[in-house]
Scaffold this motif. Structure first.
Motif, PDB file in Angstrom:
ATOM      1  N   ARG A  12       0.811  -1.212   0.000  1.00 57.06           N
ATOM      2  CA  ARG A  12       0.000   0.000   0.000  1.00 57.06           C
ATOM      3  C   ARG A  12       0.846   1.263   0.000  1.00 57.06           C
ATOM      4  O   ARG A  12       0.360   2.336  -0.326  1.00 57.06           O
ATOM      5  CB  ARG A  12      -0.912   0.015   1.231  1.00 57.06           C
ATOM      6  N   ARG A  13       2.100   1.151   0.432  1.00 61.06           N
ATOM      7  CA  ARG A  13       2.962   2.323   0.537  1.00 61.06           C
ATOM      8  C   ARG A  13       4.346   1.989  -0.011  1.00 61.06           C
ATOM      9  O   ARG A  13       4.735   0.827  -0.072  1.00 61.06           O
ATOM     10  CB  ARG A  13       3.052   2.807   1.980  1.00 61.06           C
ATOM     11  N   THR A  14       5.075   3.012  -0.402  1.00 63.27           N
ATOM     12  CA  THR A  14       6.414   2.811  -0.955  1.00 63.27           C
ATOM     13  C   THR A  14       7.362   2.334   0.149  1.00 63.27           C
ATOM     14  O   THR A  14       7.473   2.988   1.192  1.00 63.27           O
ATOM     15  CB  THR A  14       6.956   4.108  -1.562  1.00 63.27           C
ATOM     16  N   ASP A 132       5.578  -2.658   4.848  1.00 58.92           N
ATOM     17  CA  ASP A 132       4.224  -2.152   4.639  1.00 58.92           C
ATOM     18  C   ASP A 132       3.341  -2.455   5.842  1.00 58.92           C
ATOM     19  O   ASP A 132       2.525  -1.626   6.259  1.00 58.92           O
ATOM     20  CB  ASP A 132       3.650  -2.799   3.382  1.00 58.92           C
ATOM     21  N   HIS A 136       7.530   2.203   8.469  1.00 56.99           N
ATOM     22  CA  HIS A 136       8.940   2.404   8.134  1.00 56.99           C
ATOM     23  C   HIS A 136       9.874   2.266   9.338  1.00 56.99           C
ATOM     24  O   HIS A 136      10.827   1.477   9.307  1.00 56.99           O
ATOM     25  CB  HIS A 136       9.130   3.780   7.481  1.00 56.99           C
TER      26      HIS A 136
END
Length: 272
Positions: A12-14, A132, A136
């Protein structure tokens, strides 16, 4: 051993931390003395001595971790000729080394291109989903904890060893353990060596379960001739630690998407 090449599990996220870890490992490898040109397999004695001194400075050494002190003599990186011919010079250390911090620096060192590329392949495929799920900063902390635990576990099993312990394998093994807990049914494309490399799509629990079983067997010295040069016990410890840390996250983890095929694009079979 099957070779994973891709997982069917979008994020869903980098995964910025995964990308940063990949880049850092590659950059450190290229800056390690003699490693960038190691594909040829040819190294002079001066290069080997320089590398030995570099690794002794920055790698984790089991007996240093257990006894919390450096040895009185370490490689200096210089070459000299003694009664038995040319060799690497040892002498009193010219630097202060923290054995505890060396566990972190050792996680970015690798012994050759195959060592580096193998580790980075597993981190590339499986690290993004764990980042993810955790976020992070928590993923970065998780990665470090798994690597530290793996190094100390290996040091406890071989407390008298003066051989440098290097590589991201322990931390990445933790990532694999977490992936097995959080995404056991995710499909992973693998290459199976059978005369030629056959592409198959298998559940993650088969791919990672097989990997763990092999590491456990190899850590006992069975079935391998290089058991003394590969820290299989560190892989096992990192995997178990990652698995245990990820267990509390399992209830809230969304399942991976159902693939449309099992093998070479065919429709999925019910119950697979």
């Amino acid at each position: 051993m099957v070779i994973p090449v891709h997982d069917v599990n979008p994020v869903r996220r980098t995964p910025w931390v995964t990308y940063a870890l990949l880049a850092a490992n590659v950059v450190v490898f290229l800056l390690t003395p003699g490693m960038a040109g190691s594909l040829t397999g040819e190294s002079s004695l001066a290069q080997l001595c320089h590398l030995q001194a570099f690794l002794d400075h920055w790698a984790a050494v089991p007996r240093e971790l257990i006894h919390h002190r450096m040895p009185p003599l370490v490689p200096t990186g210089e070459v000299s000729v003694g009664p038995q011919g040319p060799g690497c010079v040892v002498g009193p250390p010219s630097y202060d080394k923290s054995p505890e911090l060396s566990v972190l620096t050792a996680m970015f060192l690798h012994g050759g291109w195959m060592h580096l590329l193998g580790n980075m392949l597993f981190l590339w495929i499986f690290g993004n989903n764990i980042e993810d799920r955790m976020g992070h900063l928590r993923f970065l902390l998780f990665y470090a904890v798994c690597g530290i635990a793996a190094a100390y576990a290996f040091a406890l099993l071989d407390a008298g060893s003066g051989a440098p312990l290097i590589g991201a394998s322990g931390a990445i093994a933790g990532v694999l353990g977490a992936y097995l807990v959080l995404y056991p049914k995710a499909r992973v494309w693998v290459l199976v060596p059978f005369l030629v490399f056959l592409p198959l799509r298998l559940p993650a629990w088969i791919v990672l379960g097989l990997w763990f079983v092999l590491q456990a067997v190899y850590s006992s010295g069975a079935g391998v001739s290089d058991a003394g040069t590969v820290a299989y016990a560190a892989h096992v410890a990192g995997f178990v630690v990652g698995l245990l840390i990820a267990l509390p996250l399992r209830p809230g983890t969304p399942p991976p998407p159902e693939p449309r095929g099992i093998l070479f694009g065919r429709r999925a079979r019910p119950g697979w």
